[in-house]
Design a protein around this motif. Structure first.
Motif, PDB file in Angstrom:
ATOM      1  N   ILE A 116       0.942  -1.391   0.130  1.00  0.00           N
ATOM      2  CA  ILE A 116       0.014  -0.012  -0.023  1.00  0.00           C
ATOM      3  C   ILE A 116       0.705   1.080  -0.286  1.00  0.00           C
ATOM      4  O   ILE A 116       0.358   2.153  -0.499  1.00  0.00           O
ATOM      5  CB  ILE A 116      -1.205   0.015   1.434  1.00  0.00           C
ATOM      6  CG1 ILE A 116      -2.027   1.320   1.203  1.00  0.00           C
ATOM      7  CG2 ILE A 116      -0.242   0.154   2.354  1.00  0.00           C
ATOM      8  CD1 ILE A 116      -3.043   1.271   2.181  1.00  0.00           C
ATOM      9  N   ILE A 117       1.917   1.124   0.698  1.00  0.00           N
ATOM     10  CA  ILE A 117       2.849   2.525   0.574  1.00  0.00           C
ATOM     11  C   ILE A 117       3.274   2.812  -0.499  1.00  0.00           C
ATOM     12  O   ILE A 117       3.215   4.011  -0.803  1.00  0.00           O
ATOM     13  CB  ILE A 117       4.046   1.982   1.711  1.00  0.00           C
ATOM     14  CG1 ILE A 117       4.861   3.408   1.792  1.00  0.00           C
ATOM     15  CG2 ILE A 117       5.026   1.138   1.065  1.00  0.00           C
ATOM     16  CD1 ILE A 117       4.422   4.640   2.531  1.00  0.00           C
ATOM     17  N   HIS A 118       3.503   1.925  -1.488  1.00  0.00           N
ATOM     18  CA  HIS A 118       4.084   2.392  -2.820  1.00  0.00           C
ATOM     19  C   HIS A 118       3.055   3.007  -3.794  1.00  0.00           C
ATOM     20  O   HIS A 118       3.518   3.839  -4.468  1.00  0.00           O
ATOM     21  CB  HIS A 118       4.579   1.026  -3.557  1.00  0.00           C
ATOM     22  CG  HIS A 118       5.075   1.633  -4.736  1.00  0.00           C
ATOM     23  ND1 HIS A 118       6.201   2.180  -4.809  1.00  0.00           N
ATOM     24  CD2 HIS A 118       4.913   1.049  -6.223  1.00  0.00           C
ATOM     25  CE1 HIS A 118       6.836   2.248  -6.061  1.00  0.00           C
ATOM     26  NE2 HIS A 118       5.951   1.611  -7.041  1.00  0.00           N
ATOM     27  N   LEU A 178      10.382   5.696  -4.632  1.00  0.00           N
ATOM     28  CA  LEU A 178      11.061   5.378  -3.302  1.00  0.00           C
ATOM     29  C   LEU A 178      10.034   4.826  -2.215  1.00  0.00           C
ATOM     30  O   LEU A 178      10.810   4.610  -1.166  1.00  0.00           O
ATOM     31  CB  LEU A 178      11.695   6.656  -2.753  1.00  0.00           C
ATOM     32  CG  LEU A 178      12.672   6.992  -3.881  1.00  0.00           C
ATOM     33  CD1 LEU A 178      13.575   8.333  -3.723  1.00  0.00           C
ATOM     34  CD2 LEU A 178      13.858   6.056  -4.257  1.00  0.00           C
ATOM     35  N   ARG A 179       8.761   4.979  -2.308  1.00  0.00           N
ATOM     36  CA  ARG A 179       7.750   4.514  -1.378  1.00  0.00           C
ATOM     37  C   ARG A 179       8.082   2.946  -1.153  1.00  0.00           C
ATOM     38  O   ARG A 179       7.073   2.448  -2.242  1.00  0.00           O
ATOM     39  CB  ARG A 179       6.501   5.025  -1.425  1.00  0.00           C
ATOM     40  CG  ARG A 179       6.250   6.566  -1.664  1.00  0.00           C
ATOM     41  CD  ARG A 179       4.847   6.998  -1.506  1.00  0.00           C
ATOM     42  NE  ARG A 179       4.883   8.472  -1.413  1.00  0.00           N
ATOM     43  CZ  ARG A 179       3.924   9.151  -0.384  1.00  0.00           C
ATOM     44  NH1 ARG A 179       3.090   8.357   0.358  1.00  0.00           N
ATOM     45  NH2 ARG A 179       3.948  10.506  -0.390  1.00  0.00           N
ATOM     46  N   GLN A 180       8.702   2.694  -0.265  1.00  0.00           N
ATOM     47  CA  GLN A 180       8.831   1.045  -0.139  1.00  0.00           C
ATOM     48  C   GLN A 180       8.520   0.653   1.284  1.00  0.00           C
ATOM     49  O   GLN A 180       8.544   1.418   1.986  1.00  0.00           O
ATOM     50  CB  GLN A 180      10.296   0.646  -0.655  1.00  0.00           C
ATOM     51  CG  GLN A 180      10.549   1.089  -2.157  1.00  0.00           C
ATOM     52  CD  GLN A 180       9.533   0.194  -3.211  1.00  0.00           C
ATOM     53  OE1 GLN A 180       9.046  -0.835  -2.908  1.00  0.00           O
ATOM     54  NE2 GLN A 180       9.265   0.647  -4.563  1.00  0.00           N
ATOM     55  N   ASN A 181       8.170  -0.521   1.353  1.00  0.00           N
ATOM     56  CA  ASN A 181       7.441  -0.984   2.583  1.00  0.00           C
ATOM     57  C   ASN A 181       8.374  -1.231   3.710  1.00  0.00           C
ATOM     58  O   ASN A 181       9.865  -1.582   3.089  1.00  0.00           O
ATOM     59  CB  ASN A 181       6.857  -2.240   2.515  1.00  0.00           C
ATOM     60  CG  ASN A 181       7.484  -3.449   2.095  1.00  0.00           C
ATOM     61  OD1 ASN A 181       7.885  -3.990   3.201  1.00  0.00           O
ATOM     62  ND2 ASN A 181       7.914  -4.098   1.017  1.00  0.00           N
ATOM     63  N   TYR A 240      -4.196   9.184  -9.701  1.00  0.00           N
ATOM     64  CA  TYR A 240      -3.032   8.341  -8.964  1.00  0.00           C
ATOM     65  C   TYR A 240      -3.478   8.350  -7.523  1.00  0.00           C
ATOM     66  O   TYR A 240      -4.311   9.105  -6.987  1.00  0.00           O
ATOM     67  CB  TYR A 240      -1.687   8.911  -8.978  1.00  0.00           C
ATOM     68  CG  TYR A 240      -1.379   9.090 -10.555  1.00  0.00           C
ATOM     69  CD1 TYR A 240      -1.148   7.783 -11.109  1.00  0.00           C
ATOM     70  CD2 TYR A 240      -1.153  10.187 -10.957  1.00  0.00           C
ATOM     71  CE1 TYR A 240      -0.667   7.914 -12.631  1.00  0.00           C
ATOM     72  CE2 TYR A 240      -0.662  10.252 -12.394  1.00  0.00           C
ATOM     73  CZ  TYR A 240      -0.506   9.194 -13.066  1.00  0.00           C
ATOM     74  OH  TYR A 240      -0.097   9.109 -14.540  1.00  0.00           O
ATOM     75  N   GLY A 241      -3.157   7.161  -6.757  1.00  0.00           N
ATOM     76  CA  GLY A 241      -3.472   7.088  -5.316  1.00  0.00           C
ATOM     77  C   GLY A 241      -4.053   5.679  -5.272  1.00  0.00           C
ATOM     78  O   GLY A 241      -3.777   4.783  -5.753  1.00  0.00           O
ATOM     79  N   ILE A 242      -4.833   5.728  -4.096  1.00  0.00           N
ATOM     80  CA  ILE A 242      -5.424   4.425  -3.556  1.00  0.00           C
ATOM     81  C   ILE A 242      -6.922   4.845  -3.421  1.00  0.00           C
ATOM     82  O   ILE A 242      -7.304   6.029  -2.715  1.00  0.00           O
ATOM     83  CB  ILE A 242      -4.725   3.685  -2.408  1.00  0.00           C
ATOM     84  CG1 ILE A 242      -4.722   4.331  -1.407  1.00  0.00           C
ATOM     85  CG2 ILE A 242      -3.623   3.090  -2.653  1.00  0.00           C
ATOM     86  CD1 ILE A 242      -4.123   3.865  -0.022  1.00  0.00           C
ATOM     87  N   ASN A 301       2.454   2.323   6.293  1.00  0.00           N
ATOM     88  CA  ASN A 301       2.805   0.814   6.403  1.00  0.00           C
ATOM     89  C   ASN A 301       1.914   0.022   6.883  1.00  0.00           C
ATOM     90  O   ASN A 301       1.816  -1.113   6.567  1.00  0.00           O
ATOM     91  CB  ASN A 301       4.126   0.861   6.772  1.00  0.00           C
ATOM     92  CG  ASN A 301       5.232   0.864   5.663  1.00  0.00           C
ATOM     93  OD1 ASN A 301       5.510  -0.112   4.849  1.00  0.00           O
ATOM     94  ND2 ASN A 301       5.798   2.081   5.427  1.00  0.00           N
ATOM     95  N   PHE A 302       1.250   0.254   7.881  1.00  0.00           N
ATOM     96  CA  PHE A 302       0.149  -0.301   8.853  1.00  0.00           C
ATOM     97  C   PHE A 302      -0.983  -0.046   8.945  1.00  0.00           C
ATOM     98  O   PHE A 302      -1.720  -0.638   9.808  1.00  0.00           O
ATOM     99  CB  PHE A 302       0.989  -0.260  10.428  1.00  0.00           C
ATOM    100  CG  PHE A 302       2.226  -0.879  10.187  1.00  0.00           C
ATOM    101  CD1 PHE A 302       2.559  -2.340  10.328  1.00  0.00           C
ATOM    102  CD2 PHE A 302       3.270  -0.093  10.317  1.00  0.00           C
ATOM    103  CE1 PHE A 302       4.001  -2.786  10.323  1.00  0.00           C
ATOM    104  CE2 PHE A 302       4.867  -0.592  10.355  1.00  0.00           C
ATOM    105  CZ  PHE A 302       4.934  -1.912  10.281  1.00  0.00           C
ATOM    106  N   GLN A 303      -1.467   0.693   8.118  1.00  0.00           N
ATOM    107  CA  GLN A 303      -3.044   1.231   8.223  1.00  0.00           C
ATOM    108  C   GLN A 303      -3.972   0.224   7.884  1.00  0.00           C
ATOM    109  O   GLN A 303      -4.860  -0.187   8.174  1.00  0.00           O
ATOM    110  CB  GLN A 303      -3.381   2.429   7.152  1.00  0.00           C
ATOM    111  CG  GLN A 303      -3.067   3.791   7.733  1.00  0.00           C
ATOM    112  CD  GLN A 303      -3.404   4.924   6.885  1.00  0.00           C
ATOM    113  OE1 GLN A 303      -4.001   4.852   5.943  1.00  0.00           O
ATOM    114  NE2 GLN A 303      -3.204   6.128   7.367  1.00  0.00           N
ATOM    115  N   HIS A 304      -3.458  -0.531   6.640  1.00  0.00           N
ATOM    116  CA  HIS A 304      -4.424  -1.679   6.066  1.00  0.00           C
ATOM    117  C   HIS A 304      -4.541  -2.798   7.128  1.00  0.00           C
ATOM    118  O   HIS A 304      -5.316  -3.253   7.187  1.00  0.00           O
ATOM    119  CB  HIS A 304      -4.144  -2.015   4.651  1.00  0.00           C
ATOM    120  CG  HIS A 304      -4.733  -3.108   4.199  1.00  0.00           C
ATOM    121  ND1 HIS A 304      -6.309  -2.789   3.593  1.00  0.00           N
ATOM    122  CD2 HIS A 304      -4.573  -4.384   3.512  1.00  0.00           C
ATOM    123  CE1 HIS A 304      -6.729  -3.668   3.126  1.00  0.00           C
ATOM    124  NE2 HIS A 304      -5.893  -4.509   3.043  1.00  0.00           N
TER     125      HIS A 304
END
Length: 421
Positions: free
Chosen positions: A112-114, A126-129, A229-231, A244-247
């Motif tokens: 999700i972070i990416h 660069l958004r990696q888990n 873009y986004g989620i 990183n831990f929201q989901h």
């Protein structure tokens, strides 16, 4: 860890230079795709991910070395062909892992972070888990293991394969002719990062696009459908550690709250986004329904605050560069204290970016922890070999940084509260 740290010492400034170049290029061309706060959030995410990797904070249930030892049919010699085979095997494994990350609820948490940036640019690459502690998909390297490709070859090719995925995160490169049929291009990857219904969950390829064409997950960029873009459940924060831990937090709550025992188990393995019916009804979560009618996440920002944040990320890069260059010298358990400091640093100043009134508390913890490390060790992890004055400079930084957080939390916040976002 030491070798990877040295690789990152070269890669980090190169990536940063390209990110800043894209910002300049967009400004020059009148198409700026890089918002400062979003870029800094992306850079901080890259720092947490690379720090975690250098610390080795993940294990594989099945290692590649074990696979080679137990399933190899032949053992190919280390020629150029071995490296080519390894590259293709890594790319197929990457496609399969990427697809599972998108299609199964539990694994989406690690990816999700990416996708959390609502912009598309080199920085978001660069958004990696940091949320994967157990790697379970080494088995996807089975084709390479059957051929007996040595572990040392995989170790060399893997970072190259990863870094080669950086360049196509941009809106400034259009269609690329015949290359569109072979490799993943910016056009393909814009589709992948988009939340338009036409584009959702397509183009999982990492280097080669033909995996998507063979397995039915390919979608070209359509002339009349501009990617958004986004989620679909926006993260609404600049803090990469929270993202990183929201989901995972939502799934844990859903598993606890649902009355159905079956759903307590299903929530982890159903398609991404699935929630038990009784929980979804009682505890609704905001989801974007119209991708063309939502506001990107933004926070109130003054010139002073933006300057402060740039100073913070710049100093953090110095801290991290020193860490990566001295991993072997610092050793355990010192490297884990250093890693904890980096994570606390990121958490603190991204909370300030979010405008949270208690950001100064995190900064106080950072200052106490940092000064405590200097007093306990006698210096900052061996910096006395360069100059004892570094200790005083760092203590001065911690104090001044904390004072600046107090200012933004209690004084400028009042001024900004009257300004529109």
């Amino acid at each position: 860890m030491e070798q990877y740290g040295k690789i990152l010492l070269i890669a980090m400034p190169a990536f940063l230079a390209l990110v800043l170049f894209e910002k300049w290029w967009g400004w020059r061309k009148g198409k700026d795709t890089v918002r400062p706060m979003d870029m800094i959030s992306s850079l901080s995410s890259g720092i947490t991910n690379s720090t975690k990797d250098v610390l080795g904070l993940s294990i594989a249930i099945i290692t590649y070395g074990w696979l080679v030892d137990h399933v190899a049919i032949v053992h190919v010699r280390s020629t150029v062909w071995v490296y080519i085979i390894a590259f293709f095997a890594l790319d197929l494994a990457g496609y399969l892992t990427h697809r599972i990350d998108h299609e199964i609820n539990f694994f989406w948490n690690s990816h999700i972070i990416h996708h959390s940036s609502e912009d598309f640019n080199l920085a978001c690459a660069l958004r990696q888990n940091i949320s994967i502690f157990i790697r379970v998909f080494t088995v996807f390297l089975l084709p390479a293991a059957l051929l007996g490709v040595p572990s040392q070859v995989i170790a060399v090719v893997a970072p190259l394969h990863l870094f080669a995925q950086f360049w196509y995160h941009t809106e400034h490169i259009g269609r690329m002719g015949f290359l569109e049929k072979i490799i993943v291009t910016p056009s393909h990857h814009r589709v992948h990062h988009a939340i338009n219904k036409e584009y959702l969950d397509k183009n999982y390829g990492q280097i080669f696009i033909f995996w998507d064409k063979w397995f039915g997950t390919f979608q070209e960029e359509l002339p009349g459908v501009k990617p958004v873009y986004g989620i679909t459940r926006p993260v609404q924060t600049w803090n990469p550690i929270k993202i990183n831990f929201q989901h995972m937090a939502l799934m844990m709550k859903d598993a606890w709250r649902t009355r159905s025992v079956k759903d307590k188990l299903r929530v982890w393995f159903m398609p991404t986004g699935w929630r038990p019916e009784d929980v979804a009804e009682k505890y609704p979560v905001y989801k974007i329904e119209d991708v063309y009618a939502f506001d990107k996440y933004e926070t109130k920002t003054s010139t002073a605050l933006l300057t402060c944040v740039w100073i913070q990320i710049s100093i953090l890069l110095l801290f991290v560069s020193y860490f990566f260059g001295h991993v072997a010298q610092i050793k355990a358990p010192g490297i884990f204290f250093y890693g904890a400091f980096v994570f606390l640093y990121v958490y603190s100043f991204t909370e300030l970016m979010d405008g949270n009134s208690y950001a100064w508390v995190w900064e106080m913890l950072k200052a106490v922890f940092g000064i405590g490390l200097i007093l306990y060790n006698g210096d900052w992890f061996g910096t006395n070999q360069y100059s004892p004055l570094i200790n005083f400079v760092l203590i001065g930084y911690f104090v001044l940084s904390f004072v600046s957080f107090l200012y933004f939390s209690f004084w400028e916040e009042r001024d900004l509260s009257t300004q529109p976002v």
